[in-house]
Design a protein around this motif. Sequence first.
Motif, short mmCIF file in Angstrom:
data_model
loop_
_atom_site.label_atom_id
_atom_site.label_comp_id
_atom_site.label_asym_id
_atom_site.label_seq_id
_atom_site.Cartn_x
_atom_site.Cartn_y
_atom_site.Cartn_z
N ASP A 30 0.84 -1.20 0.00
CA ASP A 30 0.00 0.00 0.00
C ASP A 30 0.87 1.25 0.00
OD1 ASP A 30 0.87 0.44 2.63
OD2 ASP A 30 -1.06 -0.08 3.54
N ARG A 31 0.22 2.40 0.08
CA ARG A 31 0.94 3.67 -0.05
C ARG A 31 1.86 3.98 1.12
NH1 ARG A 31 -2.39 8.81 1.24
NH2 ARG A 31 -3.83 8.11 2.82
N HIS A 32 1.72 3.23 2.21
CA HIS A 32 2.65 3.38 3.34
C HIS A 32 3.77 2.35 3.26
CE1 HIS A 32 -1.30 4.95 4.92
NE2 HIS A 32 -0.51 6.00 4.94
N LEU A 33 3.79 1.57 2.18
CA LEU A 33 4.76 0.52 1.90
C LEU A 33 4.59 -0.70 2.81
CD1 LEU A 33 8.02 2.45 0.97
CD2 LEU A 33 5.95 2.06 -0.36
N ASP A 34 3.36 -0.89 3.31
CA ASP A 34 3.05 -2.11 4.05
C ASP A 34 2.78 -3.22 3.06
OD1 ASP A 34 3.10 -1.01 6.68
OD2 ASP A 34 1.07 -0.21 6.41
N VAL A 35 3.41 -4.37 3.26
CA VAL A 35 3.19 -5.51 2.39
C VAL A 35 1.84 -6.13 2.72
CG1 VAL A 35 4.03 -7.79 1.69
CG2 VAL A 35 5.67 -5.94 2.15
N VAL A 87 3.51 9.70 -1.16
CA VAL A 87 3.20 10.88 -0.34
C VAL A 87 2.87 12.07 -1.25
CG1 VAL A 87 4.20 12.58 1.25
CG2 VAL A 87 4.49 10.14 1.70
N ASP A 88 3.62 12.23 -2.33
CA ASP A 88 3.35 13.33 -3.27
C ASP A 88 2.01 13.18 -3.97
OD1 ASP A 88 5.77 14.45 -2.62
OD2 ASP A 88 6.78 13.90 -4.49
N GLU A 89 1.63 11.94 -4.22
CA GLU A 89 0.40 11.66 -4.95
C GLU A 89 -0.85 11.79 -4.09
OE1 GLU A 89 -1.41 7.79 -7.21
OE2 GLU A 89 0.73 8.20 -7.45
N HIS A 90 -0.71 11.54 -2.80
CA HIS A 90 -1.85 11.54 -1.88
C HIS A 90 -1.62 12.58 -0.80
CE1 HIS A 90 -3.33 7.73 -3.51
NE2 HIS A 90 -2.07 7.36 -3.55
N ASP A 91 -2.71 13.06 -0.24
CA ASP A 91 -2.57 13.93 0.92
C ASP A 91 -1.96 13.11 2.05
OD1 ASP A 91 -3.76 16.07 -0.36
OD2 ASP A 91 -5.77 15.54 0.33
N GLU A 92 -1.05 13.76 2.78
CA GLU A 92 -0.48 13.06 3.93
C GLU A 92 -1.59 12.80 4.93
OE1 GLU A 92 2.97 14.41 6.05
OE2 GLU A 92 3.89 15.08 4.18
N GLU A 151 -4.02 3.46 -4.25
CA GLU A 151 -3.30 3.41 -2.98
C GLU A 151 -2.47 2.14 -2.84
OE1 GLU A 151 -5.43 4.43 0.49
OE2 GLU A 151 -6.22 6.27 -0.38
N CYS A 152 -2.40 1.36 -3.89
CA CYS A 152 -1.60 0.12 -3.87
C CYS A 152 -0.77 0.04 -5.14
CB CYS A 152 -2.52 -1.11 -3.82
SG CYS A 152 -3.49 -1.26 -2.32
N ALA A 153 0.27 -0.76 -5.07
CA ALA A 153 1.09 -1.04 -6.24
C ALA A 153 1.59 -2.47 -6.14
CB ALA A 153 2.25 -0.06 -6.34
N LEU A 154 1.98 -2.98 -7.27
CA LEU A 154 2.49 -4.34 -7.35
C LEU A 154 3.95 -4.28 -7.77
CD1 LEU A 154 1.58 -7.35 -7.22
CD2 LEU A 154 1.19 -7.20 -9.68
#
Length: 179
Positions: A30-35, A87-92, A151-154
């Motif tokens: 996710d956007r916080h880099l949680d797997v 962080v740049d893409e989403h509001d903190e 909010e996610c990436a692969l």
Amino acid sequence: MGERSHDRSETAEWERLLDAWRPLPAVLFDRHLDVLAATDVAPRLSEAFSVGENLARFAFLSPKRQFEHPRWRSAASATVALLRGFVDEHDEDRASRRLLGELATASRDFSEMWADPETRTRMTGPIVFEGTAVGTVACTYNILGMSGQDECALLVFVPADESGRAAIARLESSSSVSG
């Protein structure tokens, strides 16, 4: 993990998505880099890819990090760039601020990389995993956005050569035996 919990239907959807990438190592984060999810072979390349791990905390705060390793700085810089991109893409949000504060307070390396405006996300590139159960594995990483899931990436690792393909196959067969 992050502040938001994920329901069973999301988890099932992620598993279906990852099924399409097997036997390649792949990690959904996710956007916080949680797997959030990973193919069975991904954590065999690096413990950082275990479900529930945070890629940034692992890179900068984990006792298992290898900051003396010659490739650590490059991998850590890529992690910072990835976090900056989200962080740049989403509001903190509160979770982002907490993570950034924790990393900046506990890691001078993180603070310096975060402050460097040249730290940019590379969506693909070479990566070498050393010390796996089958030795060194050279891959190319690819970061893929997900339609409808901003909010996610692969993160998918493709073996760089025949030796890498054979190593991934051995890791995959060992994960299916033990898993």
